[in-house]
Design a protein around this motif. Sequence first.
Motif, PDB file in Angstrom:
ATOM      1  N   HIS A 144       0.826  -1.203   0.000  1.00  0.00           N
ATOM      2  CA  HIS A 144       0.000   0.000   0.000  1.00  0.00           C
ATOM      3  C   HIS A 144       0.868   1.263   0.000  1.00  0.00           C
ATOM      4  N   SER A 145       1.977   1.192   0.700  1.00  0.00           N
ATOM      5  CA  SER A 145       2.890   2.339   0.716  1.00  0.00           C
ATOM      6  C   SER A 145       3.477   2.579  -0.672  1.00  0.00           C
ATOM      7  N   LEU A 146       3.765   1.500  -1.399  1.00  0.00           N
ATOM      8  CA  LEU A 146       4.282   1.639  -2.764  1.00  0.00           C
ATOM      9  C   LEU A 146       3.268   2.339  -3.668  1.00  0.00           C
ATOM     10  N   VAL A 147       1.978   2.079  -3.426  1.00  0.00           N
ATOM     11  CA  VAL A 147       0.937   2.758  -4.204  1.00  0.00           C
ATOM     12  C   VAL A 147       1.000   4.253  -3.960  1.00  0.00           C
ATOM     13  N   LEU A 148       1.134   4.630  -2.690  1.00  0.00           N
ATOM     14  CA  LEU A 148       1.184   6.059  -2.337  1.00  0.00           C
ATOM     15  C   LEU A 148       2.464   6.727  -2.820  1.00  0.00           C
ATOM     16  N   GLU A 149       3.554   5.968  -2.825  1.00  0.00           N
ATOM     17  CA  GLU A 149       4.856   6.555  -3.166  1.00  0.00           C
ATOM     18  C   GLU A 149       5.227   6.334  -4.628  1.00  0.00           C
ATOM     19  N   GLN A 150       4.225   6.003  -5.441  1.00  0.00           N
ATOM     20  CA  GLN A 150       4.448   5.860  -6.882  1.00  0.00           C
ATOM     21  C   GLN A 150       5.551   4.858  -7.219  1.00  0.00           C
ATOM     22  N   GLY A 151       5.623   3.772  -6.439  1.00  0.00           N
ATOM     23  CA  GLY A 151       6.595   2.718  -6.713  1.00  0.00           C
ATOM     24  C   GLY A 151       7.991   2.977  -6.174  1.00  0.00           C
ATOM     25  N   ASP A 152       8.189   4.083  -5.462  1.00  0.00           N
ATOM     26  CA  ASP A 152       9.508   4.398  -4.890  1.00  0.00           C
ATOM     27  C   ASP A 152       9.701   3.576  -3.611  1.00  0.00           C
ATOM     28  N   ALA A 191       9.055   4.452   0.420  1.00  0.00           N
ATOM     29  CA  ALA A 191       8.040   3.655   1.117  1.00  0.00           C
ATOM     30  C   ALA A 191       8.609   3.047   2.393  1.00  0.00           C
ATOM     31  N   ILE A 192       9.819   2.483   2.295  1.00  0.00           N
ATOM     32  CA  ILE A 192      10.447   1.864   3.463  1.00  0.00           C
ATOM     33  C   ILE A 192      10.740   2.901   4.537  1.00  0.00           C
ATOM     34  N   GLU A 193      11.262   4.055   4.130  1.00  0.00           N
ATOM     35  CA  GLU A 193      11.580   5.110   5.095  1.00  0.00           C
ATOM     36  C   GLU A 193      10.333   5.567   5.848  1.00  0.00           C
ATOM     37  N   LYS A 194       9.233   5.694   5.137  1.00  0.00           N
ATOM     38  CA  LYS A 194       8.007   6.164   5.787  1.00  0.00           C
ATOM     39  C   LYS A 194       7.421   5.108   6.710  1.00  0.00           C
ATOM     40  N   LEU A 195       7.543   3.854   6.330  1.00  0.00           N
ATOM     41  CA  LEU A 195       7.033   2.789   7.196  1.00  0.00           C
ATOM     42  C   LEU A 195       7.898   2.658   8.449  1.00  0.00           C
ATOM     43  N   TRP A 204      -9.233   4.350  -0.396  1.00  0.00           N
ATOM     44  CA  TRP A 204      -8.599   5.586   0.062  1.00  0.00           C
ATOM     45  C   TRP A 204      -7.124   5.624  -0.345  1.00  0.00           C
ATOM     46  N   ILE A 205      -6.436   4.509  -0.195  1.00  0.00           N
ATOM     47  CA  ILE A 205      -5.021   4.440  -0.568  1.00  0.00           C
ATOM     48  C   ILE A 205      -4.862   4.700  -2.065  1.00  0.00           C
ATOM     49  N   ALA A 206      -5.745   4.074  -2.868  1.00  0.00           N
ATOM     50  CA  ALA A 206      -5.686   4.268  -4.318  1.00  0.00           C
ATOM     51  C   ALA A 206      -5.965   5.726  -4.693  1.00  0.00           C
ATOM     52  N   LEU A 207      -6.936   6.346  -4.035  1.00  0.00           N
ATOM     53  CA  LEU A 207      -7.273   7.744  -4.330  1.00  0.00           C
ATOM     54  C   LEU A 207      -6.115   8.683  -3.992  1.00  0.00           C
ATOM     55  N   LEU A 208      -5.486   8.449  -2.846  1.00  0.00           N
ATOM     56  CA  LEU A 208      -4.331   9.283  -2.477  1.00  0.00           C
ATOM     57  C   LEU A 208      -3.183   9.080  -3.455  1.00  0.00           C
ATOM     58  N   GLY A 209      -2.976   7.831  -3.877  1.00  0.00           N
ATOM     59  CA  GLY A 209      -1.932   7.555  -4.860  1.00  0.00           C
ATOM     60  C   GLY A 209      -2.210   8.246  -6.181  1.00  0.00           C
ATOM     61  N   GLN A 210      -3.471   8.228  -6.620  1.00  0.00           N
ATOM     62  CA  GLN A 210      -3.853   8.900  -7.866  1.00  0.00           C
ATOM     63  C   GLN A 210      -3.644  10.402  -7.749  1.00  0.00           C
ATOM     64  N   LEU A 211      -4.054  10.954  -6.606  1.00  0.00           N
ATOM     65  CA  LEU A 211      -3.900  12.393  -6.404  1.00  0.00           C
ATOM     66  C   LEU A 211      -2.420  12.788  -6.450  1.00  0.00           C
ATOM     67  N   LYS A 212      -1.591  11.980  -5.821  1.00  0.00           N
ATOM     68  CA  LYS A 212      -0.154  12.280  -5.802  1.00  0.00           C
ATOM     69  C   LYS A 212       0.455  12.238  -7.197  1.00  0.00           C
ATOM     70  N   SER A 213      -0.097  11.381  -8.042  1.00  0.00           N
ATOM     71  CA  SER A 213       0.440  11.267  -9.400  1.00  0.00           C
ATOM     72  C   SER A 213       0.116  12.487 -10.256  1.00  0.00           C
ATOM     73  N   LEU A 247       2.542  11.958   5.112  1.00  0.00           N
ATOM     74  CA  LEU A 247       2.240  12.553   3.804  1.00  0.00           C
ATOM     75  C   LEU A 247       2.977  13.880   3.704  1.00  0.00           C
ATOM     76  N   GLU A 248       3.565  14.145   2.549  1.00  0.00           N
ATOM     77  CA  GLU A 248       4.351  15.359   2.373  1.00  0.00           C
ATOM     78  C   GLU A 248       3.471  16.602   2.484  1.00  0.00           C
ATOM     79  N   PRO A 249       3.990  17.673   3.103  1.00  0.00           N
ATOM     80  CA  PRO A 249       3.242  18.938   3.171  1.00  0.00           C
ATOM     81  C   PRO A 249       2.791  19.399   1.787  1.00  0.00           C
ATOM     82  N   GLU A 250       3.608  19.140   0.781  1.00  0.00           N
ATOM     83  CA  GLU A 250       3.260  19.529  -0.592  1.00  0.00           C
ATOM     84  C   GLU A 250       1.954  18.863  -1.031  1.00  0.00           C
ATOM     85  N   LEU A 251       1.811  17.568  -0.730  1.00  0.00           N
ATOM     86  CA  LEU A 251       0.603  16.843  -1.100  1.00  0.00           C
ATOM     87  C   LEU A 251      -0.604  17.351  -0.319  1.00  0.00           C
ATOM     88  N   LEU A 252      -0.412  17.626   0.976  1.00  0.00           N
ATOM     89  CA  LEU A 252      -1.507  18.111   1.815  1.00  0.00           C
ATOM     90  C   LEU A 252      -1.977  19.497   1.359  1.00  0.00           C
TER      91      LEU A 252
END
Length: 254
Positions: A106-114, A118-122, A165-174, A228-233
């Motif tokens: 799920h973290s990979l979805v939010l981090e666009q495969g990075d 993803a590991i750092e945030k988890l 919700w995870i998918a929507l946030l990932g889409q928004l970030k993209s 979540l990054e301030p930029e995304l928020l």
Amino acid sequence: MYIHINELARRTEITVRTLRYYDSIGLLRSSSKTEGGHRLYVEEDLKKLQQIQFLKNMGYALKDIHEMLSDTSWNWEQSLRNQLHYIIEEQQRLQSMELSVREMLHSLVLEQGDQHEAIEKLIQLSRPKAAKLQSLREALFHRDELELWKKLPRMQGNDPHSLEWIALLGQLKSHLHEPPACDKVQSIIRRMMEKQQEDFGGQDDFLNKLWEARKSTKTSDELGLYPLEPELLDYMEAAYDIFISNESEQHNGY
């Protein structure tokens, strides 16, 4: 009547190689051999082999099975209790691993495969202690709102609510490189608003508190929310404002 090793393998769906290995370690000796050196077994050997496979399926190691079947004083009840305890512990370990793997996916979805991000945030997400988290939540939210907290999407969740919700946030970030007023972004925000209404309709106080906590990196971290990054928020907030403004204009236009 003898059973040829190939026939025994066919009947039990155990490879000839495995049967030879069992023979070599003394777990299941063949009763005889042909003139050509092929192993031969009798019905008692077949029964013993079935016992071996039964115990193996229960998770016992071959060494333990050897002792269990050869030691007439073996304490079967204690052995089974020990094995059950081991299985329960193993289930808990595997469940923990399953949650971690799901969380990473799920973290990979939010981090666009990075995967590094993803590991750092988890890692960051795993730092707060459960007792401290509960104390902080109780300080910010009253009892009824804490019940609403349980409805928030979970990174380890496998329920449709969390996954969407995870998918929507990932889409928004993209779409961060696009204006928040663009149709694609507004379509995502529309679905977010629909889900927000479905899950938390009429709970504006709770949502406002949650959003203020989410916008604070320190508070968000202390509450155990996924980073979540301030930029995304900021982008999400701008997109929400545009959506609400457009909805208000359409409503006033009728």
